[in-house]
Design a protein around this motif. Structure first.
Motif, PDB file in Angstrom:
ATOM      1  N   UNK A 108       0.843  -1.179   0.000  1.00  0.00           N
ATOM      2  CA  UNK A 108       0.000   0.000   0.000  1.00  0.00           C
ATOM      3  C   UNK A 108       0.882   1.234   0.000  1.00  0.00           C
ATOM      4  N   UNK A 109       0.378   2.291  -0.607  1.00  0.00           N
ATOM      5  CA  UNK A 109       1.153   3.533  -0.678  1.00  0.00           C
ATOM      6  C   UNK A 109       1.009   4.278   0.650  1.00  0.00           C
ATOM      7  N   UNK A 110       1.684   3.782   1.650  1.00  0.00           N
ATOM      8  CA  UNK A 110       1.593   4.323   2.997  1.00  0.00           C
ATOM      9  C   UNK A 110       2.995   4.435   3.567  1.00  0.00           C
ATOM     10  N   UNK A 111       3.365   5.630   3.963  1.00  0.00           N
ATOM     11  CA  UNK A 111       4.737   5.828   4.425  1.00  0.00           C
ATOM     12  C   UNK A 111       4.995   5.218   5.792  1.00  0.00           C
ATOM     13  N   UNK A 112       3.947   5.024   6.599  1.00  0.00           N
ATOM     14  CA  UNK A 112       4.156   4.534   7.952  1.00  0.00           C
ATOM     15  C   UNK A 112       4.655   3.105   7.941  1.00  0.00           C
ATOM     16  N   UNK A 113       5.567   2.820   8.849  1.00  0.00           N
ATOM     17  CA  UNK A 113       6.055   1.450   9.002  1.00  0.00           C
ATOM     18  C   UNK A 113       7.237   1.087   8.146  1.00  0.00           C
ATOM     19  N   UNK A 114       7.714   1.972   7.288  1.00  0.00           N
ATOM     20  CA  UNK A 114       8.871   1.663   6.449  1.00  0.00           C
ATOM     21  C   UNK A 114      10.152   1.804   7.270  1.00  0.00           C
ATOM     22  N   UNK A 115      10.973   0.778   7.211  1.00  0.00           N
ATOM     23  CA  UNK A 115      12.276   0.827   7.880  1.00  0.00           C
ATOM     24  C   UNK A 115      13.365   0.581   6.838  1.00  0.00           C
ATOM     25  N   UNK A 116      14.155   1.583   6.575  1.00  0.00           N
ATOM     26  CA  UNK A 116      15.226   1.471   5.584  1.00  0.00           C
ATOM     27  C   UNK A 116      16.343   0.612   6.154  1.00  0.00           C
ATOM     28  N   UNK A 117      16.718  -0.439   5.420  1.00  0.00           N
ATOM     29  CA  UNK A 117      17.819  -1.317   5.835  1.00  0.00           C
ATOM     30  C   UNK A 117      19.159  -0.712   5.449  1.00  0.00           C
ATOM     31  N   UNK A 118      19.283  -0.323   4.200  1.00  0.00           N
ATOM     32  CA  UNK A 118      20.520   0.308   3.744  1.00  0.00           C
ATOM     33  C   UNK A 118      20.293   0.933   2.372  1.00  0.00           C
ATOM     34  N   UNK A 119      21.194   1.837   2.025  1.00  0.00           N
ATOM     35  CA  UNK A 119      21.204   2.456   0.696  1.00  0.00           C
ATOM     36  C   UNK A 119      22.590   2.253   0.110  1.00  0.00           C
ATOM     37  N   UNK A 120      22.643   2.000  -1.178  1.00  0.00           N
ATOM     38  CA  UNK A 120      23.919   1.771  -1.846  1.00  0.00           C
ATOM     39  C   UNK A 120      23.832   2.307  -3.269  1.00  0.00           C
ATOM     40  N   UNK A 121      24.947   2.390  -3.977  1.00  0.00           N
ATOM     41  CA  UNK A 121      24.892   2.828  -5.377  1.00  0.00           C
ATOM     42  C   UNK A 121      23.986   1.909  -6.194  1.00  0.00           C
ATOM     43  N   UNK A 122      23.306   2.488  -7.155  1.00  0.00           N
ATOM     44  CA  UNK A 122      22.358   1.720  -7.970  1.00  0.00           C
ATOM     45  C   UNK A 122      23.117   0.681  -8.783  1.00  0.00           C
ATOM     46  N   UNK A 123      22.757  -0.591  -8.594  1.00  0.00           N
ATOM     47  CA  UNK A 123      23.444  -1.665  -9.299  1.00  0.00           C
ATOM     48  C   UNK A 123      22.549  -2.811  -9.698  1.00  0.00           C
ATOM     49  N   UNK A 124      21.367  -2.896  -9.113  1.00  0.00           N
ATOM     50  CA  UNK A 124      20.492  -4.033  -9.414  1.00  0.00           C
ATOM     51  C   UNK A 124      19.943  -3.922 -10.833  1.00  0.00           C
ATOM     52  N   UNK A 125      20.029  -5.014 -11.583  1.00  0.00           N
ATOM     53  CA  UNK A 125      19.664  -4.926 -13.001  1.00  0.00           C
ATOM     54  C   UNK A 125      18.196  -4.580 -13.194  1.00  0.00           C
ATOM     55  N   UNK A 126      17.313  -4.991 -12.259  1.00  0.00           N
ATOM     56  CA  UNK A 126      15.895  -4.681 -12.390  1.00  0.00           C
ATOM     57  C   UNK A 126      15.654  -3.170 -12.259  1.00  0.00           C
ATOM     58  N   UNK A 127      16.383  -2.519 -11.393  1.00  0.00           N
ATOM     59  CA  UNK A 127      16.248  -1.076 -11.241  1.00  0.00           C
ATOM     60  C   UNK A 127      16.881  -0.330 -12.416  1.00  0.00           C
ATOM     61  N   UNK A 128      17.987  -0.848 -12.909  1.00  0.00           N
ATOM     62  CA  UNK A 128      18.621  -0.249 -14.088  1.00  0.00           C
ATOM     63  C   UNK A 128      17.693  -0.365 -15.289  1.00  0.00           C
TER      64      UNK A 128
END
Length: 288
Positions: A108-128
């Motif tokens: 659901x498009x709801x900001x509550x409850x989101x916990x960021x694990x980590x951020x890194x440089x974009x490398x995943x082929x699905x996101x590319x």
């Protein structure tokens, strides 16, 4: 004795579960593959070159960057932070964290409850691949965004992330858009006297791809939501010119009217993309 035998049997069966399949269900996909092996970006540490190898013949994994490896049970325990018993339940009962590819399981498009694990440089082929579909090279996206992995309701997700001025994230991938709290605009100060304003991250990325020197000549402001329009006129004081690239809809046009009334520095740039709903839609049409 019977209990021990049952647990042992469960482990033996679980070890046969294909590692590639487990990784896919967790939202991780290979950057390259062959008949005998597949290579991934490490699912539990940051890297830009894939050093995580899966042997299809042995159904074993080895992370060359971390110097560790094992079977599918070991891997799921590490990624999910679960016990062996919880991992066995996960593998046996299909209690999976939904992946980037599984459209029926969109959060659901709801900001509550989101916990960021980590951020890194974009490398995943699905996101590319997603960036490419929006006509944005990863090199351009990397100027503003990162690959963000986060947890929502106990499940793992990943997306293109833009950090806002309050530390929250705007999160986008092929199937949904979301955001973590707190919500805010993103103001990127490069020490210039000209400001570029867009409503969303992909509009700004489109402008960056259109003009490779844009960041050298301008400061950038991504609203992330029109709700912040009342906060931004004060930001204009240090600029000689403010170019507005807001969405070509009723709400966007109304905000432009308000800002033009409040500051003579503002210029409406809608003429550039007047036949499209926003800057990115125009840019995509330009690159066909």
């Amino acid at each position: 004795m019977h209990k021990k035998r049952t647990f042992k049997t469960r482990c033996e069966r679980a070890r046969a579960f294909p590692i590639e399949k487990a990784l896919a269900k967790l939202g991780h996909f290979p950057t390259r593959t062959s008949v005998k092996e597949a290579w991934f970006l490490s699912p539990f540490r940051s890297e830009t070159q894939a050093s995580f190898k899966v042997s299809k013949e042995l159904n074993r994994w080895y992370d060359h960057g971390a110097g560790r490896g094992g079977n599918v049970i070991d891997l799921v325990c590490i990624i999910n932070g679960s016990s062996v018993k919880e991992t066995l339940d996960w593998l046996e009962n299909g209690q999976i964290s939904f992946s980037f590819q599984q459209r029926p399981l969109i959060p659901e498009q709801n900001a509550s409850g989101i916990r960021v694990r980590y951020a890194r440089p974009i490398g995943h082929f699905a996101l590319i691949r997603y960036l490419n579909s929006r006509k944005i090279p990863v090199s351009t996206a990397a100027k503003l965004c990162q690959e963000v992995h986060y947890i929502l309701r106990g499940r793992n997700f990943f997306a293109i992330g833009l950090k806002n001025d309050s530390g929250g994230w705007e999160l986008r991938n092929k199937y949904y858009k979301n955001s973590s709290s707190p919500k805010d605009f993103t103001h990127i100060k490069n020490g210039n006297n000209s400001l570029i304003v867009t409503e969303g991250m992909f509009d700004m990325l489109s402008l960056l791809e259109r003009d490779k020197n844009l960041m050298e000549k301008n400061d950038l402001l991504i609203l992330n939501s029109l709700a912040f329009v009342e906060k931004i006129p004060g930001l204009f004081e240090g600029y000689e010119t403010v170019q507005l690239f807001l969405d070509n809809d009723k709400a966007g046009k109304r905000v432009v009217e308000i800002l033009l009334e409040q500051s003579p520095k503002c210029r409406d740039m809608l003429n550039l993309y007047k036949d499209f709903k926003d800057v990115n839609a125009w840019w995509m049409s330009e690159k066909l």
